[in-house]
Design an enzyme around this catalytic site. Structure first.
Site, PDB file in Angstrom:
ATOM      1  CG  ASN A  79     -97.888   1.255 157.702  1.00 23.60           C
ATOM      2  OD1 ASN A  79     -97.942   0.150 158.346  1.00 23.60           O
ATOM      3  ND2 ASN A  79     -97.679   1.423 156.426  1.00 23.60           N
TER       4      ASN A  79
ATOM      5  CG  ASP B  87     -98.288  -2.523 157.009  1.00 22.68           C
ATOM      6  OD1 ASP B  87     -99.479  -2.253 157.146  1.00 22.68           O
ATOM      7  OD2 ASP B  87     -97.625  -1.891 156.019  1.00 22.68           O
ATOM      8  CG  HIS B  88     -94.027  -3.199 161.016  1.00 20.47           C
ATOM      9  ND1 HIS B  88     -93.883  -4.287 160.218  1.00 20.47           N
ATOM     10  CD2 HIS B  88     -93.456  -2.161 160.351  1.00 20.47           C
ATOM     11  CE1 HIS B  88     -93.105  -3.840 159.158  1.00 20.47           C
ATOM     12  NE2 HIS B  88     -93.012  -2.572 159.265  1.00 20.47           N
TER      13      HIS B  88
ATOM     14  NE  ARG C 138     -95.131 -17.896 169.421  1.00 14.77           N
ATOM     15  CZ  ARG C 138     -94.924 -18.090 170.710  1.00 14.77           C
ATOM     16  NH1 ARG C 138     -94.187 -17.060 171.525  1.00 14.77           N
ATOM     17  NH2 ARG C 138     -95.419 -18.988 171.546  1.00 14.77           N
TER      18      ARG C 138
ATOM     19  CG  HIS D  74     -98.083  -2.759 151.720  1.00 22.64           C
ATOM     20  ND1 HIS D  74     -96.675  -2.288 151.516  1.00 22.64           N
ATOM     21  CD2 HIS D  74     -98.488  -3.429 150.880  1.00 22.64           C
ATOM     22  CE1 HIS D  74     -96.260  -2.942 150.336  1.00 22.64           C
ATOM     23  NE2 HIS D  74     -97.579  -3.324 149.908  1.00 22.64           N
TER      24      HIS D  74
ATOM     25  NE  ARG E 175     -94.605  -6.859 151.289  1.00 25.40           N
ATOM     26  CZ  ARG E 175     -93.768  -5.941 151.098  1.00 25.40           C
ATOM     27  NH1 ARG E 175     -93.392  -4.848 151.626  1.00 25.40           N
ATOM     28  NH2 ARG E 175     -92.951  -6.361 150.097  1.00 25.40           N
TER      29      ARG E 175
ATOM     30  NE  ARG F  35     -93.157  -9.389 153.487  1.00 22.08           N
ATOM     31  CZ  ARG F  35     -91.952  -8.903 153.051  1.00 22.08           C
ATOM     32  NH1 ARG F  35     -91.494  -7.814 153.774  1.00 22.08           N
ATOM     33  NH2 ARG F  35     -91.738  -9.304 151.835  1.00 22.08           N
ATOM     34  CG  HIS F  36     -97.302  -6.871 157.164  1.00 20.98           C
ATOM     35  ND1 HIS F  36     -98.235  -6.607 156.382  1.00 20.98           N
ATOM     36  CD2 HIS F  36     -96.145  -6.348 156.764  1.00 20.98           C
ATOM     37  CE1 HIS F  36     -97.407  -5.328 155.636  1.00 20.98           C
ATOM     38  NE2 HIS F  36     -96.202  -5.231 155.845  1.00 20.98           N
TER      39      HIS F  36
ATOM     40  CD  GLU G 296     -98.061   2.015 152.302  1.00 15.18           C
ATOM     41  OE1 GLU G 296     -97.365   1.013 152.333  1.00 15.18           O
ATOM     42  OE2 GLU G 296     -98.010   2.832 153.326  1.00 15.18           O
TER      43      GLU G 296
ATOM     44  CB  THR H 208     -90.066  -2.082 154.684  1.00 19.82           C
ATOM     45  OG1 THR H 208     -91.013  -1.089 154.693  1.00 19.82           O
ATOM     46  CG2 THR H 208     -88.741  -1.306 154.622  1.00 19.82           C
ATOM     47  CB  THR H 209     -92.334  -0.010 150.493  1.00 16.89           C
ATOM     48  OG1 THR H 209     -93.434  -0.651 150.925  1.00 16.89           O
ATOM     49  CG2 THR H 209     -92.387   0.488 149.015  1.00 16.89           C
TER      50      THR H 209
ATOM     51  CD  GLU I 282     -96.421   8.122 151.239  1.00 17.15           C
ATOM     52  OE1 GLU I 282     -97.701   7.549 151.342  1.00 17.15           O
ATOM     53  OE2 GLU I 282     -95.875   7.475 152.442  1.00 17.15           O
TER      54      GLU I 282
ATOM     55  CG  HIS J 115     -89.367   4.647 153.497  1.00 15.69           C
ATOM     56  ND1 HIS J 115     -89.848   3.390 153.559  1.00 15.69           N
ATOM     57  CD2 HIS J 115     -88.125   4.484 153.708  1.00 15.69           C
ATOM     58  CE1 HIS J 115     -88.897   2.372 153.769  1.00 15.69           C
ATOM     59  NE2 HIS J 115     -87.638   3.001 153.993  1.00 15.69           N
ATOM     60  N   GLY J 116     -89.246   5.823 156.830  1.00 14.98           N
ATOM     61  CA  GLY J 116     -88.127   5.890 157.522  1.00 14.98           C
ATOM     62  C   GLY J 116     -88.118   7.180 158.418  1.00 14.98           C
TER      63      GLY J 116
ATOM     64  N   GLY K 240     -95.011   4.520 160.209  1.00 16.67           N
ATOM     65  CA  GLY K 240     -95.340   3.221 160.810  1.00 16.67           C
ATOM     66  C   GLY K 240     -94.139   2.573 161.718  1.00 16.67           C
ATOM     67  CG  HIS K 241     -89.994   0.304 162.370  1.00 18.51           C
ATOM     68  ND1 HIS K 241     -88.835   0.897 162.831  1.00 18.51           N
ATOM     69  CD2 HIS K 241     -90.047  -1.018 162.442  1.00 18.51           C
ATOM     70  CE1 HIS K 241     -88.186  -0.155 163.168  1.00 18.51           C
ATOM     71  NE2 HIS K 241     -89.057  -1.235 163.081  1.00 18.51           N
TER      72      HIS K 241
HETATM   73  N1  PXP Z   1     -95.244   5.118 153.390  1.00 16.13           N
HETATM   74  C1  PXP Z   1     -95.287   4.084 152.529  1.00 16.13           C
HETATM   75  C2  PXP Z   1     -95.870   4.345 151.010  1.00 16.13           C
HETATM   76  C3  PXP Z   1     -94.547   2.909 152.707  1.00 16.13           C
HETATM   77  O1  PXP Z   1     -94.748   2.006 152.057  1.00 16.13           O
HETATM   78  C4  PXP Z   1     -94.376   2.904 154.232  1.00 16.13           C
HETATM   79  C5  PXP Z   1     -93.699   1.547 154.685  1.00 16.13           C
HETATM   80  O2  PXP Z   1     -94.634   0.592 154.606  1.00 16.13           O
HETATM   81  C6  PXP Z   1     -94.363   3.946 154.890  1.00 16.13           C
HETATM   82  C7  PXP Z   1     -94.874   5.330 154.449  1.00 16.13           C
HETATM   83  C8  PXP Z   1     -94.064   4.087 156.470  1.00 16.13           C
HETATM   84  O3  PXP Z   1     -92.647   3.670 156.692  1.00 16.13           O
HETATM   85  P1  PXP Z   1     -91.988   3.737 158.020  1.00 16.13           P
HETATM   86  O4  PXP Z   1     -92.566   2.459 158.461  1.00 16.13           O
HETATM   87  O5  PXP Z   1     -90.626   3.536 157.547  1.00 16.13           O
HETATM   88  O6  PXP Z   1     -92.619   4.509 158.818  1.00 16.13           O
END
Ligand code: PXP
Length: 240
Positions: free
Chosen positions: A7, A9-10, A18, A43, A45, A49-50, A70, A100-101, A151, A191-192, A213-214
């Site tokens: 992912n 996004d970040h 900026r 994602h 959104r 935002r990103h 997403e 985040t989600t 998922e 997630h996480g 992602g993160h």
């Molecule tokens: N899966 C879904 C459906 C998500 O919404 C996210 C966060 O955007 C992720 C995975 C990735 O999560 P993380 O950024 O915590 O790895």
């Protein structure tokens, strides 16, 4: 061994901080591919935002692995996805005030609208996934709505503090995999997940793919996206 979706996004979050044109999430996607990513996830959104509309369009043209969008089930976003035609659309809950989600989509509660959106997205050629908590009724509802993938929210595992919480989270995921697969669904997780906590979920049999992602983007700041993705792939290989 499960597949790895990255992912990006970040990367866009840093750019938006900026309001310039760097770092470019499209470059990040190419680097992630070179590091071995099996899919690129973004994602779009509602508050933009990103990731921006331009990013989604250029990603559609340039990503050569699976592109996973997403998205909330909001009509304007669904219309955008129908036009973009990502390979996969993952339905997620979305609240403007969240960082985040957080948690999964309540498919039981929004069954009618989800069923309609799934059919619209399938009509546009997308495989549809629902991001849900590992709860039997939610998994069954996702299958009933026409989703091909669920998922499972791995936040329960990522946020677990005590040994008891950890055990419960892992067994809920193992159960979720079994139920999902028995219904003919592909089962992903996300997630996480981090370099430190991914081993236990990677070791569960039956996950098709993880979306991360993160943690990967955070490591990429220091070692580069290609290396960060490669390191996560190695962990999935080692523990899967
Ligand atoms: N899966 C879904 C459906 C998500 O919404 C996210 C966060 O955007 C992720 C995975 C990735 O999560 P993380 O950024 O915590 O790895």
């Amino acid at each position: 061994m499960a597949l790895l979706g990255i992912n990006i996004d970040h990367v866009a979050t840093v750019r938006q901080a900026r309001g310039t044109d760097e770092p470019d999430p499209v470059w990040a996607a190419s680097e992630a591919e070179l590091g071995g990513a099996d899919g690129i996830t973004f994602h779009l959104r509602e508050d933009r935002r990103h990731v921006q509309d331009r990013d989604a369009r250029v990603l559609r043209e340039t990503v050569s692995v699976k592109l996973n969008m997403e998205m909330a089930i909001a009509p304007a976003i669904v219309a955008f996805a129908q036009e973009l035609r990502p390979d996969q659309a993952t339905l997620v809950p979305e609240r403007r005030e969240e960082l985040t989600t957080e948690g999964g989509l309540d498919v039981l509660r929004h069954r009618d609208s989800i069923q309609r959106v799934v059919s619209e997205l399938r009509g546009a050629g997308c495989t549809v996934s629902a991001f849900i908590e590992p709860i039997e009724d939610q998994i069954r509802a996702a299958a009933d709505c026409g989703c091909a993938i669920v998922e499972l929210w791995t936040g329960g595992w990522a946020h677990a503090g005590t040994a008891d919480e950890k055990e419960k989270a892992i067994s809920a995921l193992a159960n979720g995999i079994e139920i999902g697969r028995s219904l003919g669904l592909a089962v992903d997780g996300g997630h996480g997940l981090t370099y430190r906590n991914v081993a236990a979920v990677a070791g569960l049999k039956g996950f098709r793919e993880f979306n991360i992602g993160h943690s990967v983007v955070s490591r990429a700041v220091f070692v580069g996206m290609r290396a960060a993705v490669g390191q996560m792939k190695s962990l999935l290989e080692k523990h899967g």
